[in-house]
Scaffold this motif. Structure first.
Motif, PDB file in Angstrom:
ATOM      1  N   LYS A 179      10.851 -25.147 -54.922  1.00 48.42           N
ATOM      2  CA  LYS A 179      10.460 -26.119 -55.942  1.00 48.42           C
ATOM      3  C   LYS A 179       9.062 -26.681 -55.650  1.00 48.42           C
ATOM      4  CE  LYS A 179      11.381 -29.485 -59.080  1.00 48.42           C
ATOM      5  NZ  LYS A 179      12.000 -29.354 -60.387  1.00 48.42           N
ATOM      6  N   ALA A 180       8.881 -27.086 -54.412  1.00 51.64           N
ATOM      7  CA  ALA A 180       7.616 -27.750 -54.088  1.00 51.64           C
ATOM      8  C   ALA A 180       7.322 -27.609 -52.606  1.00 51.64           C
ATOM      9  CB  ALA A 180       7.702 -29.224 -54.448  1.00 51.64           C
ATOM     10  N   VAL A 181       6.043 -27.722 -52.269  1.00 53.90           N
ATOM     11  CA  VAL A 181       5.634 -27.724 -50.866  1.00 53.90           C
ATOM     12  C   VAL A 181       4.643 -28.860 -50.648  1.00 53.90           C
ATOM     13  CG1 VAL A 181       4.617 -26.421 -48.971  1.00 53.90           C
ATOM     14  CG2 VAL A 181       5.807 -25.205 -50.777  1.00 53.90           C
ATOM     15  N   ILE A 182       4.924 -29.644 -49.638  1.00 54.67           N
ATOM     16  CA  ILE A 182       3.936 -30.645 -49.225  1.00 54.67           C
ATOM     17  C   ILE A 182       3.248 -30.062 -47.994  1.00 54.67           C
ATOM     18  CG2 ILE A 182       3.586 -32.995 -48.423  1.00 54.67           C
ATOM     19  CD1 ILE A 182       6.263 -33.693 -49.815  1.00 54.67           C
ATOM     20  N   PRO A 183       1.942 -29.742 -48.112  1.00 60.93           N
ATOM     21  CA  PRO A 183       1.354 -28.902 -47.068  1.00 60.93           C
ATOM     22  C   PRO A 183       0.806 -29.624 -45.836  1.00 60.93           C
ATOM     23  CG  PRO A 183      -0.179 -29.140 -48.860  1.00 60.93           C
ATOM     24  CD  PRO A 183       1.024 -29.943 -49.227  1.00 60.93           C
ATOM     25  N   GLY A 184       0.683 -30.934 -45.850  1.00 60.06           N
ATOM     26  CA  GLY A 184      -0.020 -31.522 -44.705  1.00 60.06           C
ATOM     27  C   GLY A 184       0.498 -32.875 -44.300  1.00 60.06           C
ATOM     28  N   GLY A 185       1.784 -33.001 -44.143  1.00 59.08           N
ATOM     29  CA  GLY A 185       2.337 -34.327 -43.889  1.00 59.08           C
ATOM     30  C   GLY A 185       2.561 -34.999 -45.226  1.00 59.08           C
ATOM     31  N   SER A 186       3.403 -36.021 -45.249  1.00 57.53           N
ATOM     32  CA  SER A 186       3.867 -36.542 -46.538  1.00 57.53           C
ATOM     33  C   SER A 186       2.760 -37.129 -47.392  1.00 57.53           C
ATOM     34  CB  SER A 186       4.958 -37.590 -46.305  1.00 57.53           C
ATOM     35  OG  SER A 186       4.422 -38.685 -45.602  1.00 57.53           O
ATOM     36  N   SER A 187       1.590 -37.399 -46.810  1.00 58.47           N
ATOM     37  CA  SER A 187       0.522 -37.977 -47.624  1.00 58.47           C
ATOM     38  C   SER A 187      -0.241 -36.931 -48.416  1.00 58.47           C
ATOM     39  CB  SER A 187      -0.446 -38.756 -46.736  1.00 58.47           C
ATOM     40  OG  SER A 187      -1.025 -37.895 -45.787  1.00 58.47           O
ATOM     41  N   ALA A 188      -0.033 -35.654 -48.124  1.00 61.71           N
ATOM     42  CA  ALA A 188      -0.786 -34.614 -48.824  1.00 61.71           C
ATOM     43  C   ALA A 188      -0.218 -34.430 -50.224  1.00 61.71           C
ATOM     44  CB  ALA A 188      -0.695 -33.304 -48.048  1.00 61.71           C
ATOM     45  N   PRO A 189      -1.084 -34.327 -51.231  1.00 61.65           N
ATOM     46  CA  PRO A 189      -0.596 -34.063 -52.582  1.00 61.65           C
ATOM     47  C   PRO A 189       0.260 -32.797 -52.607  1.00 61.65           C
ATOM     48  CG  PRO A 189      -2.863 -34.771 -52.669  1.00 61.65           C
ATOM     49  CD  PRO A 189      -2.526 -34.599 -51.212  1.00 61.65           C
ATOM     50  N   VAL A 190       1.298 -32.823 -53.439  1.00 61.24           N
ATOM     51  CA  VAL A 190       2.308 -31.769 -53.433  1.00 61.24           C
ATOM     52  C   VAL A 190       1.792 -30.520 -54.161  1.00 61.24           C
ATOM     53  CG1 VAL A 190       3.394 -32.545 -55.582  1.00 61.24           C
ATOM     54  CG2 VAL A 190       4.776 -31.401 -53.825  1.00 61.24           C
ATOM     55  N   LEU A 191       2.344 -29.369 -53.779  1.00 64.53           N
ATOM     56  CA  LEU A 191       2.032 -28.114 -54.464  1.00 64.53           C
ATOM     57  C   LEU A 191       3.308 -27.595 -55.128  1.00 64.53           C
ATOM     58  CD1 LEU A 191      -0.121 -26.328 -51.733  1.00 64.53           C
ATOM     59  CD2 LEU A 191      -0.930 -27.506 -53.772  1.00 64.53           C
TER      60      LEU A 191
END
Lengths: 492, 423
Positions: free
Chosen positions: B281-293
């Motif tokens: 569904k989604a990937v957060i690439p850099g810790g929870s503060s990174a905008p989602v992909l």
């Protein structure tokens, strides 16, 4: 001088000068809450953000150094949106209780909300509330109104040198309070209310007394000590409501101690002797008995009778004249002319603070503002050649005491004495007659502070009752013929 | 040929003792080499290495060291940021747990390079076990003369102290960390001055991440060029530790050369795909503060620049994978709650805005949302983003903006249906 451009206007600045001040000098207002010219810069409120060319993000004006050729915009679309947004953020949890808030009318939050905010709110969630604690006798805390600017915390640490205000918890729950909820200890607590940009910290002394827009403001000098801080007296209907510091970077900067701030209370005191009075017995020559009731025996009379009574006490005696160092230079000079011409062989001394006989004894009391001499014009008295009072000269038969409301009466050794100036009823029993004079807020004049700075007093209120200026009293004294005896009960 | 790695082969309990480090990992040889070099040459080597800070911002490490003034009347400090507070990040924990001496050696070299004799490891409060392990390892190093006075007979002194945090995300922000280290309230400072000029206790200070410092011995031993060449992408040298968590079959720490894999490869090849073979569904690439992909955006190389190009960031390389049946509204609610809770409270937009966003998302999640809430959320996030004192505001606003934009249909379904469509 280097130059920058603010809103298309070329403005000169001195390197290191704060951007908010640079803009203000050019007549451009940058709104702010956490910034205070007398405190360190923390850039927390985000209200003062401006757009600077070649910088992608908005910058806080309080913390950005102005540079040569910098192009600053304080009214761009981005800036205005941010100002609106900061105002919205600050108000979503603010109670908006301006109608019952003492700060109303001089509140930065209110003023800037009016100027830069939006009249509508998009906030529909529950507002944050806090329990309030008692902060001691000076300050009333209303935490719900707080916008977390931390000026109070910084004031305590940086100016009052006391770490008592702190931020506890964090984020949205951050509470500005005192350590362990203890009452405030500093002698400078009044400043907390002055610098608070909302009604979160207000003066208990001023609470619900007066709406600020009714107040008339007079720039004058505090008489609380030899520092001679610049001060503003606020009054309405001839009643002083409060005293605030007036910025004077050479003396008190932005601050005022509590002692000086609340010193004004004696001016409108109910127990102040405001009418000429003969004390003790109807026969003013009889010696006063220590057993008399002090209040019951201060008998109001008219000016003529009181002066006659005073003359009777002093006539033909060896007189010692004690001049309070809370009097102005002008008043002291007047007495220096009047006394030798009126009482031959009289000796004159100044008095004011027990233990402080001359400027050599005076020093800073706390390395902030307060000084040891608790009267303002000690230095001036000495410059006029007056000596400090030590003990009553041998052979003194009668004493004339002239003071404002501040100098502490020395031991009069039970000698017959006349009081000229400001006395309350309990002090009045030490005299045969009282000739009511004016307090610091009721006269113009000059004092010379410890630093040889001439500070100007300005009249803020009229003298109460029949109190009169020293010039008038001395004039009446001179013009009243010795044989013109009017009865003690006669009308003035 | 097996790709070369720096850390991962040592991530086991046996490698912790100093004896193993000396015998099997050429322990403290890099320090010996470095202490014979000119300090400036070490910094030059770091610049050549293309090492970019592993804490989240990706700032070139050599450049950071170069900012330290050569002369200073105040002591200089090397501070290791071991707060590892970004949700979804757990790589530094392994370094401290298994190879603590790599970190000490790196700090020691950094200290020599900038002229500092004092090192602090600021470790997050929750890492109690790691703090104890570090203390024990430091004792070992002192005992054998690798820390303390006159290290290896070179005349160089270096002390390391472990300082435990008390549990605040904001103390991972370097100036918040420094305040906390000094015993003050953990709040970010106004910058400038930057820590390189006035950091810990007012002295010039470098603040580096654990992984950054632990890679320093490798760079000194093999040279900056060799480290730089390990990276398969421009401007990014060495390997990277990826922390993969969430709905993958094989979560954990992976070490791969910088810029060598795409998100898809990482998830489907290295981590063996999504749990239960569900859809992504989604990937957060850099810790929870990174905008989602979204699932369509994962053919991107996992490194600083490529991710930045598509509007997100590598951050601390904490990759969180979300499968199709997980509610993104709930996820955003949890993330926002975290930032609202961790906001230090000093600056207005973050203090007031994060909690406001949390409240709104919570309402939407529980079926009390209104149509106008989504635009309101975006506007609040925009009012926070880039307008706060430190990066926490951006960290809170980024997820909100990206989740609402990319998964708007899910939010609208909650608002219109009054409940989660997945429930």
């Amino acid at each position: 001088m280097p130059k920058c451009v603010i809103d298309g206007k070329e403005v000169e600045f001195t390197p290191g000068q704060n951007m908010i001040e640079v803009a203000a000098k050019a007549g451009i207002e940058i709104p702010y809450f956490c910034y205070h010219p007398g405190l360190s810069v923390v850039a927390q409120c985000r209200m003062c953000t401006v757009e600077i060319e070649k910088m992608p993000k908005l910058q806080t004006a309080c913390s950005t150094a102005v540079a040569e050729g910098m192009v600053i915009k304080t009214k761009s679309e981005k800036v205005i949106k941010n100002q609106k947004s900061v105002m919205e953020f600050l108000l979503i949890n603010h109670p908006l209780d301006c109608p019952i808030c003492d700060k109303s009318g001089e509140c930065d939050l209110q003023d800037f909300s009016f100027k830069y905010g939006d009249s509508n709110s998009r906030y529909t969630e529950e507002r944050r509330t806090y329990m309030d604690l008692d902060m001691g006798p000076v300050i009333k805390k209303s935490m719900n109104r707080c916008i977390h600017c931390t000026r109070c915390i910084r004031f305590g640490e940086e100016i009052a040198h006391i770490h008592e205000m702190v931020a506890t918890r964090r984020g949205n729950n951050t509470e500005i309070t005192t350590i362990d909820g203890r009452p405030l200890e500093t002698d400078y607590a009044g400043n907390y209310a002055d610098i608070c940009p909302t009604g979160s910290l207000t003066l208990k002394d001023f609470r619900f007394k007066k709406r600020v827009w009714y107040l008339k403001k007079t720039p004058t000098i505090c008489e609380g000590c030899s520092k001679g801080c610049s001060m503003e007296v606020h009054q309405d209907n001839n009643v002083i409501a409060r005293c605030l510091p007036r910025v004077n970077m050479e003396v008190n900067r932005h601050w005022l101690c509590d002692e000086g701030r609340f010193n004004y209370h004696y001016v409108g005191d109910k127990k102040r002797v405001k009418e000429p009075a003969i004390v003790g017995h109807s026969n003013p020559t009889a010696s006063s008995s220590p057993s008399i009731n002090p209040v019951a025996n201060v008998n109001k009379t008219d000016w003529g009778s009181a002066i006659d009574a005073a003359k009777t006490v002093l006539a033909g005696k060896k007189v010692t004249v004690l001049i309070g160092s809370d009097l102005t230079q002008e008043e002291a000079k007047l007495l220096q002319d009047f006394v030798p011409a009126t009482f031959s062989g009289a000796s004159m001394f100044h008095f004011g603070t027990p233990g402080i006989k001359s400027v050599a004894d005076d020093a800073s009391a706390d390395n902030i503002l307060k000084r040891k001499s608790k009267t303002s014009n000690l230095n001036g008295m000495e410059k006029l050649g007056l000596k400090g009072f030590d003990s009553m000269p041998a052979g003194t038969e009668a004493v004339l005491v002239v003071r404002g409301g501040r100098a502490v009466l020395p031991d009069l050794k039970g000698l017959p004495a006349i009081g000229l100036g400001v006395f309350n009823e309990s002090a009045a029993v030490r005299f045969k007659a009282i000739l009511p004079g004016t307090a610091f807020a009721e006269k113009d004049g000059t004092i010379l502070n410890h630093d040889n700075r001439e500070q100007k007093l300005k009249r803020a209120v009229l003298p109460p009752g029949q109190s009169k200026a020293l010039t008038e009293i001395l004039m009446m004294w001179k013009n009243r013929k010795a044989d013109n005896k009017s009865g003690a009960t006669g009308a003035a | 040929m097996e790709t070369e790695t720096i850390f991962i082969q040592h991530f086991n309990e046996e490698s912790r003792p100093l004896a193993y480090y000396l015998a099997k990992m050429d322990g403290y040889k890099a320090a010996k080499k470095a202490l014979a070099m000119q300090p400036d040459d070490i910094t030059a080597e770091m610049k050549k290495s293309n090492m970019r800070g592993r804490g989240g911002a990706g700032f070139p490490t050599g450049m950071k060291w170069g900012f330290i003034p050569k002369t200073s009347t105040k002591p200089k400090y090397v501070v290791c940021n071991a707060d590892e507070s970004e949700p979804g990040t757990f790589k530094d924990r392994d370094i401290m747990r298994y190879t603590p001496h790599m970190l000490f050696e790196g700090m020691l070299i950094a200290g020599y390079a900038i002229g500092s004799n004092i090192g602090y490891i600021y470790i997050r409060g929750e890492y109690t076990r790691e703090a104890k392990l570090l203390d024990a390892a430091i004792d070992e190093a002192y005992e054998k003369g690798y820390l303390g006075k006159n290290i290896m007979g070179t005349g160089f002194n270096f002390d390391i102290t472990v300082h435990r945090g008390a549990g605040a995300y904001i103390c991972g922000e370097e100036t918040g960390l420094l305040n906390s280290l000094e015993g003050k309230r953990g709040e970010p400072r106004v910058k400038p001055p930057f820590p390189a000029i006035a950091g810990a206790f007012g002295g010039p200070t470098i603040v580096n991440n654990v992984e950054t410092l632990a890679a320093v011995p490798y760079i000194i031993t093999n040279g900056g060029d060799a480290f730089s060449k390990m990276g398969k992408i421009e401007k990014s040298g060495g390997t990277r530790l990826f922390c993969v968590s969430g709905h993958v079959k094989k979560p954990g720490v992976y070490e791969l050369p910088a810029g060598s894999v795409t998100l898809r490869q990482l998830i489907y090849e290295h981590c063996h795909g999504i749990l239960g073979d569900k859809k992504l569904k989604a990937v957060i690439p850099g810790g929870s503060s990174a905008p989602v992909l979204t699932a369509d955006e994962i053919d991107v190389v996992v490194d600083i620049e490529p991710l930045m190009k598509i509007g997100t960031m590598l951050g601390s390389a904490g990759i969180m994978v979300v499968s199709e049946d997980y509610c993104v509204v709930k996820l955003l609610g949890r993330i926002t709650k975290f930032y609202a809770h961790e906001s230090c409270g000093q600056c207005t937009p973050c203090r007031e805005g994060c909690k406001w966003m949390e409240d709104i998302i919570e309402r939407i999640e529980h079926g009390h949302g209104r149509e106008q809430d989504l635009n309101l959320l975006l506007d609040i996030a925009d009012n926070i983003n880039g307008k706060t004192l430190c990066a926490l505001g951006d960290a809170a606003a980024g997820p909100v903006m990206s989740f609402v934009k990319k998964f708007r249909a899910d939010f609208e379904a909650h608002i219109r249906g009054g409940k989660c469509p997945n429930a």
